[in-house]
Design a protein around this motif. Sequence first.
Motif, short mmCIF file in Angstrom:
data_model
loop_
_atom_site.label_atom_id
_atom_site.label_comp_id
_atom_site.label_asym_id
_atom_site.label_seq_id
_atom_site.Cartn_x
_atom_site.Cartn_y
_atom_site.Cartn_z
N ARG A 86 0.90 -1.00 -0.25
CA ARG A 86 0.58 -0.10 -0.14
C ARG A 86 0.64 1.39 0.03
N LEU A 87 0.59 2.23 -1.09
CA LEU A 87 1.19 3.18 -0.73
C LEU A 87 0.25 4.44 0.66
N GLU A 88 1.62 4.73 1.36
CA GLU A 88 1.15 5.58 2.68
C GLU A 88 0.52 6.95 1.95
N LYS A 89 1.28 7.27 0.72
CA LYS A 89 0.87 8.80 0.59
C LYS A 89 -0.96 8.48 0.09
N ASN A 90 -1.71 7.20 -0.67
CA ASN A 90 -2.59 7.73 -0.89
C ASN A 90 -3.12 6.37 -0.17
N ASN A 91 -4.69 6.51 0.70
CA ASN A 91 -4.72 5.06 1.04
C ASN A 91 -5.54 4.37 -0.01
N PHE A 92 -5.60 4.22 -1.20
CA PHE A 92 -6.68 4.57 -1.79
C PHE A 92 -5.69 3.51 -3.06
N GLN A 93 -4.19 3.77 -3.21
CA GLN A 93 -3.49 3.08 -3.55
C GLN A 93 -2.65 2.14 -3.22
N LEU A 94 -3.16 0.83 -3.87
CA LEU A 94 -2.25 -0.61 -3.66
C LEU A 94 -1.45 -1.45 -4.98
N GLY A 95 -1.33 -1.86 -4.44
CA GLY A 95 -0.10 -2.43 -5.84
C GLY A 95 0.33 -4.28 -5.32
N MET A 96 0.82 -4.66 -6.24
CA MET A 96 1.50 -6.50 -6.31
C MET A 96 2.47 -6.18 -7.50
N LEU A 97 3.85 -6.41 -6.51
CA LEU A 97 5.61 -6.20 -6.96
C LEU A 97 5.42 -7.86 -7.21
N ILE A 98 5.82 -8.51 -8.67
CA ILE A 98 6.69 -9.79 -8.63
C ILE A 98 8.50 -9.33 -8.73
N LEU A 99 8.97 -9.87 -7.99
CA LEU A 99 10.07 -10.55 -8.33
C LEU A 99 10.96 -11.36 -9.21
N LYS A 100 11.53 -11.40 -10.07
CA LYS A 100 12.29 -12.32 -10.30
C LYS A 100 13.74 -13.02 -10.13
N GLN A 101 14.42 -13.92 -9.95
CA GLN A 101 15.57 -14.17 -10.06
C GLN A 101 16.22 -13.97 -11.03
N VAL A 102 16.91 -13.15 -11.29
CA VAL A 102 17.79 -13.11 -13.29
C VAL A 102 19.39 -13.23 -12.52
N ALA A 103 20.16 -14.66 -12.18
CA ALA A 103 22.02 -14.83 -12.36
C ALA A 103 21.91 -14.33 -10.99
N GLY A 104 20.68 -14.84 -9.82
CA GLY A 104 21.03 -15.43 -8.71
C GLY A 104 20.87 -14.23 -7.71
N GLN A 105 19.66 -13.38 -8.67
CA GLN A 105 19.35 -11.89 -7.60
C GLN A 105 18.50 -11.47 -7.79
N TRP A 106 18.09 -11.56 -7.17
CA TRP A 106 15.84 -10.48 -6.92
C TRP A 106 15.78 -9.64 -7.90
N GLN A 107 15.08 -8.70 -8.73
CA GLN A 107 15.05 -7.99 -9.89
C GLN A 107 13.58 -8.02 -9.72
N GLU A 108 12.90 -6.46 -9.73
CA GLU A 108 11.41 -6.37 -10.33
C GLU A 108 11.52 -6.45 -11.72
N PHE A 109 10.16 -7.85 -11.82
CA PHE A 109 9.51 -8.08 -12.74
C PHE A 109 8.48 -7.78 -13.33
N ALA A 110 7.60 -7.41 -12.47
CA ALA A 110 6.31 -6.82 -13.00
C ALA A 110 5.90 -5.84 -11.98
N ASN A 111 4.93 -4.67 -11.70
CA ASN A 111 4.78 -3.67 -10.53
C ASN A 111 3.17 -3.21 -10.70
N MET A 112 1.98 -4.06 -10.77
CA MET A 112 0.85 -3.90 -10.91
C MET A 112 0.15 -3.02 -9.41
N GLN A 113 -0.80 -1.68 -10.15
CA GLN A 113 -1.07 -1.12 -9.09
C GLN A 113 -2.64 -0.92 -8.95
#
Length: 443
Positions: A86-113
């Motif tokens: 949840r974004l604290e600056k706006n109580n009505f804004q939510l999100g889903m963050l998806i991370l994927k491992q690339v070469a052993g490191q977690w990276q952002e793959f998608a960000n749904m809001q």
Amino acid sequence: MKRKRIIPLGLFLILTSSACSMGQSPADLVKAPAAETNKQELAQIVQQLLPAGGKLTVPLHPHQSSAISLQDLDGDAQEEAIAFYRLEKNNFQLGMLILKQVAGQWQEFANMQGLGSDIDYASCTDVTGDKRPEILVGWSGGEGLPNELAVYSLPEKELKTIWNQGYTQMTVGDLTDDGVPEIAVIEHDRDQMEAKMKVYTFADNQFKSLAQAELDGTVNGFEQVVIANASPSKKGIFVDSGVGAHSGMTDLYIWEQGQLKNVLQQSEGSLGFKPYPLLSKDVNGDGIYEIGIHVEPPGSGELAMVEIAWITTWNQWDGQNGLIPVEEHYADYQAGYDFTIPAEWKDQYTVKKEANGDFNTIRFYALEDQKKEILSFEVYKKADWLKREQELKEKQQTYTVLHQATDITIAAVYGKLDKDHPLTLTEEKLKNHFEIMETEVES
């Protein structure tokens, strides 16, 4: 009067994808990660990759959901991390963050809001039959407003929204036993007092309506809908609702010859009516859901409803148009405990409730002689319990402390029955039949 904020469904979901106060620590918000994954480390990585002002949030449903989970979404034998925030600056804004491992490191793959008040529902379930789990997210519009279910798929290298559906309550389960779960949604229009339940299945590369049933739109609200085993051989849809000033109702819909049949509805009313709402669940751990109905203990006929020590009879569907009692319980929701009535007590006891400060004392008596007390459950705050305990010791009265929280003590005080009396409980059996509910009393 506060004006309710209405969120148009067209603005409900906002998709953005990158290349390709909860009282819990971040690690506690991680659900069932793989054994080789360090929960604390993953939680810290997720925190670092959240948008500015983002704070992890736990979906409301299903039970025991978590803010972060791991799931292989694309079938590459490597798990992706899914985090809700949840974004604290706006109580009505939510999100889903998806991370994927690339070469052993977690990276952002998608960000749904999305816009909404809460994440009402979240699960990873294969609802298309492609052997890969889809992400199901129910974005909540807030009190009195509809929710919207979004189904996301990761068929290749891009997260796609494959279905949107408005709902009031929803559940997922294999109702038809074809190996692929269906999605059941309830749509309730309070203003028009109309309600219907629709069951959807995935066929021909799209979600299609499989069946629907008209529901009672005059109910106060639908508290729960769940697809679960209704008998050893059949699944059903359990629909729990609140009706009237304080009562409840459970309807059970069975999939039969391509139709939904309410097996508890009779000409004189529903077998699932109860004085107070009570959510269906598997009480005895046999894999079959039970329907709880409150019954008056003997001798309560002249009492007001709030004065009655209601016994809950948990019932299973009999496979036709009736219910079979399987267990009796006494549940004290104020004090937060549940007592399973021993099977040998059936038809041989009654129970009464007495006010005792902030709580109630619950006394069980032998039905043959209601002066013979079997035992009582007493609840005290810390200082009061010290006085009560001293009193019990002075009277040489047998008792067992069943639960102690920061400022709450729950004790059982035994009646003076003969040791060989059929209603006498041993301390071991008492403890086996006593359980603290998940939500404890706040002191």
